[in-house]
Design an enzyme around this catalytic site. Structure first.
Site, PDB file in Angstrom:
ATOM      1  N   GLU A   1     -17.624  78.803  -9.182  1.00  0.00           N
ATOM      2  CA  GLU A   1     -16.800  77.653  -8.803  1.00  0.00           C
ATOM      3  C   GLU A   1     -15.465  77.629  -9.551  1.00  0.00           C
ATOM      4  O   GLU A   1     -15.037  76.612 -10.068  1.00  0.00           O
ATOM      5  CB  GLU A   1     -17.565  76.338  -9.038  1.00  0.00           C
ATOM      6  CG  GLU A   1     -18.846  76.245  -8.206  1.00  0.00           C
ATOM      7  CD  GLU A   1     -19.523  74.887  -8.257  1.00  0.00           C
ATOM      8  OE1 GLU A   1     -19.407  74.195  -9.282  1.00  0.00           O
ATOM      9  OE2 GLU A   1     -20.184  74.531  -7.278  1.00  0.00           O
TER      10      GLU A   1
ATOM     11  N   ASP B   1     -28.625  74.079  -4.621  1.00  0.00           N
ATOM     12  CA  ASP B   1     -28.033  73.201  -5.642  1.00  0.00           C
ATOM     13  C   ASP B   1     -28.732  71.849  -5.781  1.00  0.00           C
ATOM     14  O   ASP B   1     -28.213  70.845  -5.293  1.00  0.00           O
ATOM     15  CB  ASP B   1     -26.549  72.966  -5.314  1.00  0.00           C
ATOM     16  CG  ASP B   1     -25.794  72.341  -6.478  1.00  0.00           C
ATOM     17  OD1 ASP B   1     -26.370  72.260  -7.576  1.00  0.00           O
ATOM     18  OD2 ASP B   1     -24.630  71.939  -6.294  1.00  0.00           O
TER      19      ASP B   1
ATOM     20  N   GLU C   1     -27.520  63.533  -8.975  1.00  0.00           N
ATOM     21  CA  GLU C   1     -26.329  63.841  -8.172  1.00  0.00           C
ATOM     22  C   GLU C   1     -26.615  63.793  -6.674  1.00  0.00           C
ATOM     23  O   GLU C   1     -25.799  63.304  -5.899  1.00  0.00           O
ATOM     24  CB  GLU C   1     -25.807  65.235  -8.551  1.00  0.00           C
ATOM     25  CG  GLU C   1     -24.701  65.728  -7.622  1.00  0.00           C
ATOM     26  CD  GLU C   1     -24.170  67.114  -7.988  1.00  0.00           C
ATOM     27  OE1 GLU C   1     -24.602  67.687  -8.997  1.00  0.00           O
ATOM     28  OE2 GLU C   1     -23.306  67.614  -7.244  1.00  0.00           O
TER      29      GLU C   1
END
Ligand code: BDP
Length: 659
Positions: A250, A323, A351
């Site tokens: 990322e 993820d 998240e």
């Protein structure tokens, strides 16, 4: 009652009770002193003797507790074991267990039981939903918040012994000498509770901090830079744990910037840390926008490197291959790497599970991964056994959880999110504990041991993760969240020119034929990364577990499920079930008002209202959107949508990337 006491609510014993029993120690050490202080204050039973016997190596940092006519004895091979033993005893007392005759032996499953904080130096927290960072970098090292010791005590009480202070998207500044003295101040407090400090590092630190020409691991100057930085750290913090590294992921810098491999980068750091017994946790969270299925990329990148890492490197692998989704299969790297130590990284912060608004108890998710059979060494090769040293030799074994802790009064935003911190610690100590048992002990310590409260609340906690899967992403759907902040649904999401692997359509592949990601042999063939028989089981639509169906297959809308529904009908019923489950949680909670203090009761009640609204939002958004492809009615016995799809598409949540 603001929840700040967490699960540590023992009542101080009266002087009278204290006078009747003795707490005996034979050590000057601070840790043993702490153990005795905790017992002096809270232990209401008979006398306790605390003994360290260095010969008891097999206990590692665990302990035994045994009873005799004269009282109890806690034995440990290391001093910290006595503190863990003391907390265990207090936990049993708090749970109302019979402690007359006991013989307990507790040896932790993992050597390093660690929290990863994604805290930035400016006080914000990436994916943090409980306020700003606990670490007050500006005030350190001079001003020491009382919460540092409270944090350490809470961790020690559940056996957590390591903490990474800063975000994996690391600022190079953390290694600046000005920051290292601040880190030292925290390490000095945590040490008393047996907690070692680790840091996330930025791979370009030599270049950015000290102007070296590059940060190439084969550059001798760079190697020297790391050696001297590590020396500086250990001079300040003699028990420093090591580095956590997110590299070439990322947009973060890494060894590949110089044509080197992950192994080259990790080994350079490992060599610098080795003289001090320091560790490198090197993350396998790598993927780039190529044609290759994102779920396959970590395996493809790391398998060729198996056997090339130093023994003090551990590859830190997220539980699932994409993820931290509400449900994923385990990452196929577990078990596949035979000569490289691997560890699981879980996400405690929610998240992808409703932030700190949704009550989602994560122990069942953690257990689902740990208990998954990889078949790497035949049946029974669970992820737990692959990572705890049973099936793969390891210099040190480890497990990590991305923390959900912030400066909120109650630490975690939602009172029930405390249970996820607690459960992570307990499972890191003993992965064989059941989710029910952990829920029960947490509830008893945090709320009350009244049966009328416990029974329904254990049930609520135990079903809460599946409820979230149902109303967000049932049947193996994944990553259909709103862009960036990952809170609400956005299955229609698309950004012109954006990375395909960040778009919901990449994952759900809805069209007139069906729904889901074809990872079978006719598709991306991600199934081939799993050992037999899993490759075949996952790869065949008929044998694939239904809760992962749309993860591994693009499934026709009319496909018949085991219960006779079509896939489309089942999808509708699952979303609806999720909504109904949350409505039930509300009823149960409201009915328990008399068992809970008013402050925490009201706080949880209002969070459950948000959760119920969100569940309906998810259901309506996903069903109305997918209906434009299935072109079939929502079964008539299901509650009707209350939103218009076009209105839902207009919702723009005001949430920044960091939130
Ligand atoms: C993703 C998060 C991102 C993290 C990244 C990571 O969205 O904020 O930086 O993982 O783990 O889940 O590195």
């Amino acid at each position: 009652e603001d929840g700040s006491k967490l699960w540590l609510r023992g009542k101080a014993v009266s002087a009278e009770v204290a006078a009747k029993r003795q707490i005996v120690i034979h050590s000057e050490s601070i840790v043993v002193g702490l153990a005795s202080k905790e017992l002096e204050q809270y232990w209401a039973g008979s006398s306790v003797e605390l003994i360290v016997d260095k010969k008891l190596k097999k206990l590692k940092d665990g302990y035994t507790i045994s009873s005799s006519g004269r009282g109890l004895t806690i034995c440990a091979g290391e001093e910290i074991g006595l503190l863990y033993g003391a907390y265990h005893l207090l936990r049993l007392q708090q749970e109302g267990k019979d402690l007359q005759r006991i013989a307990i032996e507790e040896i932790p499953d993992y050597d390093v039981r660690m929290l990863n904080h994604w805290d930035n130096l400016d006080g914000s927290i990436e994916r943090g939903y409980a306020g700003q960072s606990l670490w007050k970098w500006e005030d350190l090292p001079r001003t020491i918040s009382p919460r540092y010791a409270q944090y350490a005590r809470a961790n020690a009480s559940i056996g957590i012994n390591a903490t990474v202070l800063n975000n994996v998207n690391a600022s190079p500044q953390i290694l600046h000498s000005d920051y290292l003295v601040k880190v030292k101040a925290l390490a000095d407090i945590f040490r008393k509770y047996g907690i070692r400090v680790y840091l996330s590092i930025n791979f370009s630190s030599p270049k950015i901090l000290d102007g070296l020409e590059n940060s190439d691991p084969s550059n001798k100057e760079v190697q020297r830079w790391w050696k001297s930085k590590v020396k500086e750290i250990y001079t300040l913090i003699p028990d420093f744990g090591g580095f956590l590294v997110k590299a070439n992921s990322e947009g973060q810098p890494g060894p590949q910037d110089y044509g080197r491999t992950h192994a080259d980068g990790a080994n350079m750091l490992a060599d610098a840390l080795k003289p001090y017994n320091g560790l490198v946790m090197w993350r396998a969270f790598v993927y780039s926008p190529t044609k290759e299925d994102r779920a396959k990329q970590a395996y493809l990148e790391f398998m060729p490197l198996d056997g090339q890492f130093r023994d003090n490197v551990i590859i830190q692998i997220k539980n699932g291959p994409v993820d931290f989704q509400p449900r994923e299969p385990f990452t196929p790297l577990f078990g596949a790497m035979r000569q490289t130590a691997g560890m699981v990284e879980f996400q405690i912060t929610q998240e992808y599970l409703g932030f700190s608004n949704h009550l989602v108890y994560l122990a069942p998710l953690f257990k689902e991964t740990l208990d998954s059979d990889t078949y790497a060494d035949g049946s029974g090769s669970t992820v737990a056994k692959i990572t705890d040293g049973t099936l793969r030799p390891a210099y040190k074994t480890a497990i990590a959880g991305v923390a959900n802790i912030g400066e909120d009064e109650n630490w975690t935003g939602h009172h029930f999110a405390q249970a996820n911190w607690y459960a992570f610690g307990r499972l890191a100590w003993n992965h064989a504990l059941s989710s029910e048992q952990i829920a029960e002990e947490w509830l008893k310590q945090t709320f009350t041991d009244e049966q009328q409260f416990l029974k329904p609340m254990i049930h609520m906690m135990m079903t809460s993760r599946e409820a979230a899967v149902n109303y967000m992403m049932p049947l193996g759907l994944h990553h259909i969240f709103a862009f960036d902040h990952h809170y609400g649904p956005e299955p229609w999401g698309d950004r012109q020119g954006g990375r395909p692997d960040w778009m919901p359509w990449y994952y759900h592949n809805a069209n007139s034929a069906g729904l889901g990601f074809d990872r079978s042999a006719t598709g991306s063939n991600a199934v081939s990364q799993y050992f037999p028989p899993l490759d075949r089981i996952y790869g065949d639509l008929e044998t694939c577990p239904e809760n992962l169906l749309l993860w591994f297959h693009q499934v026709p809308w009319s496909h018949k499920m085991k219960n006779g529904h079509t896939m489309w009908e089942e999808l509708c019923y699952k979303y609806d079930e999720g909504v109904q489950q949350v409505r039930q949680f509300q009823k149960v909670w409201d009915g328990l008002e008399s068992h809970v203090d008013s402050q925490r009761f009201a706080a949880v009640q209002s969070k459950l209202r948000i959760q119920a609204q969100d569940a309906i939002w998810w259901k309506d958004a996903c069903l109305l959107y997918f209906q434009t492809f299935s072109k079939q009615p929502i079964p008539y016995d299901i509650e009707r949508p209350i939103h218009e799809l076009e209105d839902l598409k207009k919702i723009k949540l005001n949430m920044s990337y960091h939130n």
